[in-house]
Structure formats: structure tokens, C-alpha cells
Design a protein around this motif. Structure first.
Motif, PDB file in Angstrom:
ATOM      1  N   GLN A  84       2.531   6.260 -16.475  1.00 12.22           N
ATOM      2  CA  GLN A  84       2.747   7.552 -15.796  1.00 12.22           C
ATOM      3  C   GLN A  84       2.834   8.688 -16.828  1.00 12.22           C
ATOM      4  O   GLN A  84       2.512   9.834 -16.539  1.00 12.22           O
TER       5      GLN A  84
ATOM      6  N   PRO B 198       2.985  10.511  -6.106  1.00  8.13           N
ATOM      7  CA  PRO B 198       1.840  10.885  -5.269  1.00  8.13           C
ATOM      8  C   PRO B 198       1.230  12.222  -5.681  1.00  8.13           C
ATOM      9  O   PRO B 198       1.927  13.094  -6.181  1.00  8.13           O
ATOM     10  N   LYS B 199      -0.072  12.345  -5.445  1.00 14.11           N
ATOM     11  CA  LYS B 199      -0.727  13.620  -5.717  1.00 14.11           C
ATOM     12  C   LYS B 199      -0.960  14.367  -4.414  1.00 14.11           C
ATOM     13  O   LYS B 199      -0.853  13.778  -3.338  1.00 14.11           O
TER      14      LYS B 199
ATOM     15  N   HIS C  54      -1.299  13.166 -10.466  1.00 14.11           N
ATOM     16  CA  HIS C  54      -0.004  12.497 -10.260  1.00 14.11           C
ATOM     17  C   HIS C  54       1.062  13.085 -11.184  1.00 14.11           C
ATOM     18  O   HIS C  54       1.843  12.341 -11.769  1.00 14.11           O
TER      19      HIS C  54
ATOM     20  N   LYS D 159       0.046   7.347  -1.797  1.00 10.29           N
ATOM     21  CA  LYS D 159      -0.610   7.900  -2.981  1.00 10.29           C
ATOM     22  C   LYS D 159      -0.754   9.402  -2.872  1.00 10.29           C
ATOM     23  O   LYS D 159      -1.010  10.083  -3.865  1.00 10.29           O
ATOM     24  N   THR D 160      -0.629   9.935  -1.680  1.00  8.33           N
ATOM     25  CA  THR D 160      -0.764  11.380  -1.506  1.00  8.33           C
ATOM     26  C   THR D 160       0.496  11.915  -0.824  1.00  8.33           C
ATOM     27  O   THR D 160       1.291  11.158  -0.276  1.00  8.33           O
TER      28      THR D 160
ATOM     29  N   VAL E  17       5.802   3.046  -8.377  1.00  6.74           N
ATOM     30  CA  VAL E  17       4.387   3.447  -8.479  1.00  6.74           C
ATOM     31  C   VAL E  17       4.292   4.878  -9.006  1.00  6.74           C
ATOM     32  O   VAL E  17       5.298   5.573  -9.129  1.00  6.74           O
TER      33      VAL E  17
ATOM     34  N   GLU F 193       0.659  10.936   2.869  1.00  8.13           N
ATOM     35  CA  GLU F 193       1.087   9.545   3.081  1.00  8.13           C
ATOM     36  C   GLU F 193       2.583   9.393   2.818  1.00  8.13           C
ATOM     37  O   GLU F 193       3.280   8.669   3.517  1.00  8.13           O
TER      38      GLU F 193
ATOM     39  N   ALA G  48      -6.037  13.136  -1.641  1.00  8.02           N
ATOM     40  CA  ALA G  48      -6.898  12.136  -2.277  1.00  8.02           C
ATOM     41  C   ALA G  48      -7.987  12.794  -3.117  1.00  8.02           C
ATOM     42  O   ALA G  48      -8.378  12.275  -4.155  1.00  8.02           O
TER      43      ALA G  48
ATOM     44  N   ASN H 253       0.834  -1.188   0.000  1.00  7.66           N
ATOM     45  CA  ASN H 253       0.000   0.000   0.000  1.00  7.66           C
ATOM     46  C   ASN H 253       0.883   1.257   0.000  1.00  7.66           C
ATOM     47  O   ASN H 253       0.958   1.973   0.986  1.00  7.66           O
TER      48      ASN H 253
END
Lengths: 295, 403
Positions: free
Chosen positions: B350, B272-273, B281, B150-151, B269, B154, B276, B147
Motif C-alpha cells: 500500500q 478503496p479508490k 488507492h 475496491k471502490t 486490503v 462498493e 473503478a 470480494n
């Protein structure tokens, strides 16, 4: 009358014989220099053949250009910070190598001279590894229990220029050592013998005989070193690109950025001419100082 | 004997004149690859002969500039997309609008070659950056390796936890002390992620004091406290040695890490943006583009060569030499090669969020100033408001043509 005629003919012949050289010199020596001087008064960009005259604008702009002023400051720091070390260390090495007691002289000569024949780009790349975050220098600091700089020495504003200066002194001493050696070997041996008979001490011999007789070499070394140091480029280009935060920006590197990255060849030419002027004045002053009897 | 020689010479001369000779300067292919690819082209076009010159990243740019200044015979050149506006502004490139008309729909990345109402090159190969993270360090720090962040928040939390593991382990890897990487990987893309930018679209005003840039700078400064800040190459090495939890880099590091540090488990991955519910991205879009020189004497033949090189099969062949950048053709992602290379596929995908730098001729100057501002904030802990204000003025001066 006859003599005059012969003399003229002689001059014409001389001129004709010199002509091939003169043409080459004019085409590849004089013309580019004059042309770039001319370009320093224009806004020539290199990418398009058109340009306009801008008068003294390029020269005036330099005094408002913060990056140029930083580059000037860094270059002066570099020159003032490296030349004494390069000169003194190479002189001492030369004296050491020249002494009767040192075995394996040729090995030392070759060893110290080696960096001179290696391309600066190769040296710079190698030293980049030494200066990197877990490179030689950080590992040594760690070994002695000191808190190492956790980043590359070249990525830090406080250490970047210093790192390049250290490397440069290392890379330059070999060449000047050889020059000093040549100077030392031209000093007549009888002077030393006479001094030894008179019972002069080692240090007295060095300061009263060696150093004064080495003065022409010394002058030559310092002048050459000054010119070379003012023109420092490949080290900066390879190792830092002028960064971080322009802390290693030097005049020639900035000139390159201006000309080849920003396409302001006119401005770059103006910077080049200011550099020429600075080097000219500095060597002139050095010549006056070193040739006088005071040293 | 003499006569035969003369006849032979004439025949040779005629043969060599009947073929059009094209000069192609590029970075991607070495001589061996180029020979393979270009022989195919010459077989299809027997009347054209192509001479390939390989340039290096260290001095290729200067060589091109010198060649243009010297009026050298140059037909097709591979350029980095950040150079296009500058070259187009100085009238060195041929307009490629016709290519856009004919092929526009089948290729992506056209925004990287657009300047003042025209297209000045053709996107050939595209490359971008994504987020690398160390699976082992994630587990050690009590994070879930399946996991990834993503942000921004995080990411910061993960980096902080990893940073606390030990004195010589850092949460994040932040490039510094270089010309490009500090803003490319990843300050400026982070600004784009918020929907902001550092310059207005028309290239007239600097936006460093805008709230979006400030927001990014604050995040970046906080992140820098749990980061190793050094040159990009050092970061890759440190990541391989397991000293950094996360860092942003290009697809070339996949190969580098797998070859040099096979024991370090990592994954790639999307970048991150900001949060949420907001932002994208965004990442930096690098592109290899093909341009035809204005002063080329064989423009028709040059066009043929460009058409050949951007063909999906040929472009894929070139891209596989160094699988860090991928063909700009819309269907390139369907190539079976990607099935065996899932990490590379992340980079390919991406690309959708990748953005090129503003297409203004003064970009080389602006990016130098931007790098300085970022370094001041992350290396010298400078005050954000003051720094952004000061450097906003500097960029504005460049945009106004005063610097």
C-alpha cells in the motif's frame, strides 16, 4: 553617628546573607518572567535564535483570533461551572467528616484525598476509559434503559467539555476538603457548646458560626481554585487535545499549541500575559467581595 | 598512591576524549533494542560512542523543540515526516542533499522530506494505512468476504448493509474527536485518491472549494451516516468486538487485534479508490525520518550513524521491533519475513499509493482547521458547501500568513 554606622553594617550583612537566595530568585523567578514579557513583543519562534520586534501586534491579534476567543470562552465556562460545585461539595464533605457520628473518618479522608496525589495524566487516562464508547457511563445509561451516546463522550462537541468538568470536580474536591477540615478544626469548640446551650438549631449553628468563621478558608479555597482552574491543561492535553472542533480548547492548552506546535513563542508569551492579567483581576475582585461584610 | 590515581585519571580522561560522543534521540527503539543495534555500530566504528535517548510520542516533540531552543548538544534525531518542513523553515536541520545524491535510487519516501528545493532528512521507516474488514460481518450481511470493496461505492454499499444488521453494529468506523486521525484516516487521503488536494502544490492557495474536495466530502458525509464516529482507539476496540464492519488503520492494529480479539476474523486490503475507472488507492504516508541537527558539532560522525541505520538489514531489525512500519529501502519487501506475514505485506505494498502531507511550515495550523471542518460535517451534519467555503477562507488566511 555610631547608630547609623551599625545600621548600615547590619544592612550589608543582611544583604550578603540574603544574596544566595536573591541570585537564585532573580535567575529562576524574575528573569524568566521578565524575559517572556519582553518576548511577547517579538516574533520569536524558539527554533531559531533570531527575532524581530512586532510591537503590540501579538496582543492585538488575540482579539481577532477565533480559536483564542473560543478558548477564552471555554475556560470561563470551565471556571464558572466547576468552582461552585468543587467548593460546596468539598465544604459539605468536610463538615460530614468532621461530625462526631461518622465512623472510619481517616478512611474517608484518605479516600477523598487520593485523587490529589495521583498524577492528572493517570486520572485522565483512566477517565478516558470510563467515557469511551462502551465505557462505564454508557453502560450505566444503557442499564437504565436510556439511549446512550454511541460514541466516546469526549468525541462529541456537546459532552466533551462537560465530561472534563465532571472529572475535574471529582479530582479536586479531596484537596479542598482537607483545607476545609483544617479550617473547621480551628473553630473554638466553646462556641458550639454555647450555641447548643442556647438551643440553636443545627442549620443555624452552621450558618451563624461555622460559615462566618470559615470565611478566611473559603476565600483561600476559592482563590486557589480559580487560579488552578484558569490554568487547566493536562486534562485537555491527555483527553481531547482541545477537540472536537475546539469545544474543549482552553487558554493554556491553546498557548501550548501556539508555542510548541506552531512555533510562535512570541504570541504564546502574549497569551500567557493576558492570562496573568485575567487571573489577577478575577482574584482581586473575589478578594474584595469575600472580604467585605456582606457574606 | 596519589600519583597512581593521577595517572589513572589522566588515562581515563584521554580515553574518553579520544572517542567522539554522538547523541541520538529516537522514538522507535527502547533502550534494550537501541543497545543491541548501536553496539553493532560502535563495533564497526570504534572511535565513535553513541548515546541513545528514547523519546515518547506524548512529549518527544516538545523535548526536541526545547532542546533546539536551549541549544543542547544533539546530533541525530528521529523525526516524524510532518515536522520536517517546519524545522527546516526555522533553520534547525542540516541539508541531506548529499544523501539523496548517494542513495536516492535505493530508497523510497524522499517526497516526505523534501522542502524548498532540498532534502532535510533521510527516510528510514515508512508506515501507511489500509482497510480492515470483518469477515464474519460480511457473511452475515450477505456480502462476499473474498470480494472486499475496491471502490467508494462498493464500500458504501457494504457499510450500509452491515449497518442494517443490528442497532449496535455499524458499517464503517470513522475517527472523530481527535487532532490527527479525522483527516489522516481517511478524509485527506480520499481527496488525494481523486487526484485532488486541499492546498496547491506551491502551498499558496487553499483548494477546499474545489470539486474534488466537495466530491470527497459528499461521499464522506454519506458514509458517516452508517458509521461509528469516535476516537481511533475506540474504533480498533469496537472492530475487535465485532461492532464495525470496516475501518481504516495502520499495521499496528494487526497485532492489537490478533492479541486481544483472536476470535474476530478479519482481513486487510488496499484503501478503496473513487471509482473503478478513475482515481488511486491513496493513503496517508507516515514516515520515521533521520535528521542531523544544524548545530551538531560532529556532522561527519552523525552521517556515518545515519548511513548505518538506513542499511536494509539494520532498518529491518528496527522495524521488526514493532512491525507496523517498514524500511524505506526498495528491496525491503523481498525480506523472507513478509512471506509469513501476508497482512503486513499488504501495508508494505500500500506504501506505493501513500502520500505525505503538503510540505509547508504552517501544516500544524492547517491540519487543525481541516480536522474542525471534517468534524463539523460528520458530527454536526453541517451543510457541505457552506462549511467548505468557510474553512477554505480560514486555510487561505493561514497560507497568507495572516493567522
Amino acid at each position: 553617628m555610631v547608630i547609623l554606622k551599625r545600621k548600615t553594617r547590619y544592612n550589608v550583612e543582611t544583604f550578603l546573607l540574603l544574596l544566595p537566595f536573591l541570585i537564585l530568585f532573580a535567575a529562576f523567578g524574575v528573569f524568566p518572567i521578565a524575559y517572556s514579557f519582553f518576548m511577547s513583543f517579538t516574533d520569536y519562534s524558539a527554533l531559531s535564535p533570531d527575532f524581530n520586534f512586532v510591537g503590540l501586534k501579538n496582543y492585538i491579534r488575540m482579539f481577532h483570533d477565533e480559536v483564542f476567543l473560543t478558548a477564552l470562552k471555554n475556560t470561563v465556562i470551565f471556571v464558572v461551572g466547576t468552582i461552585p460545585f468543587t467548593t460546596v461539595i468539598s465544604l459539605l464533605l468536610a463538615v460530614l467528616i468532621n461530625s462526631k457520628f461518622l465512623p472510619l473518618k481517616d478512611l474517608f479522608k484518605a479516600g477523598f484525598f487520593l485523587p490529589t496525589v495521583v498524577s492528572m495524566v493517570v486520572i485522565s487516562t483512566t477517565w478516558m476509559y470510563l467515557y469511551s464508547a462502551d465505557g462505564f457511563f454508557n453502560k450505566m445509561l444503557e442499564f437504565f434503559g436510556m439511549n446512550p451516546i454511541p460514541t466516546s463522550w469526549l468525541a462529541h462537541t456537546k459532552t466533551a467539555l462537560l465530561s472534563i468538568m465532571i472529572m475535574d470536580v471529582w479530582a479536586a474536591i479531596g484537596y479542598y476538603t482537607i483545607l476545609f477540615l483544617a479550617g473547621l478544626q480551628s473553630i473554638p469548640q466553646q462556641l458550639y457548646e454555647a450555641a447548643a446551650i442556647d438551643g440553636a438549631s443545627k442549620s443555624k449553628i452552621f450558618f451563624k458560626i461555622t460559615l462566618p468563621l470559615l470565611k478566611p478558608t473559603l476565600y483561600f479555597v476559592i482563590a486557589l481554585n480559580t487560579i488552578r482552574s484558569f490554568q487547566i491543561f493536562s486534562e485537555i492535553f491527555t483527553m481531547t487535545g482541545g477537540g472536537p472542533m475546539n469545544s474543549t480548547q482552553t487558554i493554556v492548552h491553546y498557548l501550548y499549541i501556539v508555542g510548541f506546535r506552531n512555533f510562535e513563542m512570541g504570541y504564546a508569551s502574549a497569551i500567557a500575559y493576558v492570562l496573568v492579567l485575567i487571573i489577577f483581576l478575577v482574584t482581586l475582585v473575589q478578594g474584595k467581595l469575600l472580604r467585605s461584610e456582606s457574606i | 598512591m596519589k600519583r597512581i590515581l593521577v595517572v589513572l585519571l589522566v588515562v581515563v580522561a584521554l580515553l574518553s576524549f579520544s572517542k567522539t560522543k554522538l547523541t541520538f534521540w529516537g522514538f522507535m527503539m527502547n533502550d534494550e533494542h537501541a543497545k543491541k543495534v548501536l553496539e553493532k555500530f560502535m563495533a564497526e566504528n570504534p572511535d565513535i560512542e553513541v548515546e541513545y535517548v528514547q523519546l515518547s510520542w506524548a512529549n518527544g516533540f516538545d523535548k526536541i523543540v526545547t532542546a533546539i531552543a536551549g541549544g543542547e548538544d544533539l546530533d541525530v534525531v528521529e523525526l516524524g515526516n510532518t515536522w520536517v518542513a517546519n524545522f527546516a523553515e526555522r533553520n534547525a536541520l542540516e541539508s541531506m542533499d548529499i544523501f539523496y545524491k548517494n542513495y536516492g535510487k535505493d530508497y523510497v519516501g524522499w517526497n516526505t522530506v523534501y522542502y524548498q528545493g532540498s532534502y532535510w532528512a533521510v527516510p528510514w521507516l515508512l508506515g501507511t494505512r489500509a482497510l480492515f474488514y470483518n469477515l464474519e460481518l460480511f457473511e452475515k450481511a450477505g456480502l462476499d468476504p473474498d470480494n472486499p470493496p475496491k471502490t467508494w461505492e462498493e464500500l458504501y454499499v457494504a457499510a450500509k448493509k452491515i449497518n442494517e444488521l443490528s442497532d449496535d453494529i455499524y458499517g464503517f468506523g470513522m475517527p472523530a474527536g481527535e487532532n490527527y486521525s479525522p483527516w489522516q484516516q481517511w478524509f485527506l487521503p480520499a481527496v488525494w485518491g481523486t487526484g485532488g488536494d486541499i492546498i496547491t502544490e506551491d502551498g499558496k492557495r487553499a483548494l477546499l472549494t474545489s470539486c474534488k474536495v466537495k466530491e470527497t466530502a459528499e461521499f464522506y458525509k454519506a458514509l458517516s451516516k452508517v458509521s461509528l464516529k469516535t476516537k481511533q482507539a475506540d474504533l480498533a476496540k469496537a472492530f475487535g468486538e465485532g461492532k464495525i464492519g470496516l475501518y481504516v488503520s495502520g499495521a499496528w492494529d494487526i497485532d492489537y487485534l490478533e492479541t486481544n480479539y483472536p476470535e474476530t476474523p478479519f482481513n486487510v486490503v488496499f484503501i478503496p479508490k473513487p471509482a473503478a475507472w478513475y482515481g488511486t488507492h491513496a493513503s496517508f504516508a507516515g514516515a520515521e525520518v533521520l535528521a542531523i541537527m544544524k548545530h551538531s558539532k560532529h556532522k561527519k560522525e552523525a552521517q556515518k550513524l545515519v548511513e548505518f541505520l538506513i542499511r536494509p538489514d539494520i532498518a529491518m531489525e528496527v522495524a521488526m521491533i514493532w512491525p507496523a512500519i517498514f524500511p524505506s529501502h526498495v528491496d525491503a519487501g523481498n525480506d523472507p519475513w513478509f512471506e509469513d506475514h501476508p497482512l503486513h505485506k499488504v501495508f508494505y505494498e500500500q506504501n506505493k499509493y501513500a502520500k505525505p502531507v503538503p510540505s509547508i511550515p504552517a501544516w500544524p495550523k492547517v491540519q487543525a482547521v481541516l480536522t474542525e471542518a471534517i468534524e463539523k460535517i460528520i458530527l454536526q451534519d453541517a451543510d457541505i458547501d457552506t462549511t467548505l467555503f468557510e474553512y477554505n477562507m480560514k486555510i487561505q488566511k493561514i497560507l497568507d500568513g495572516e493567522e
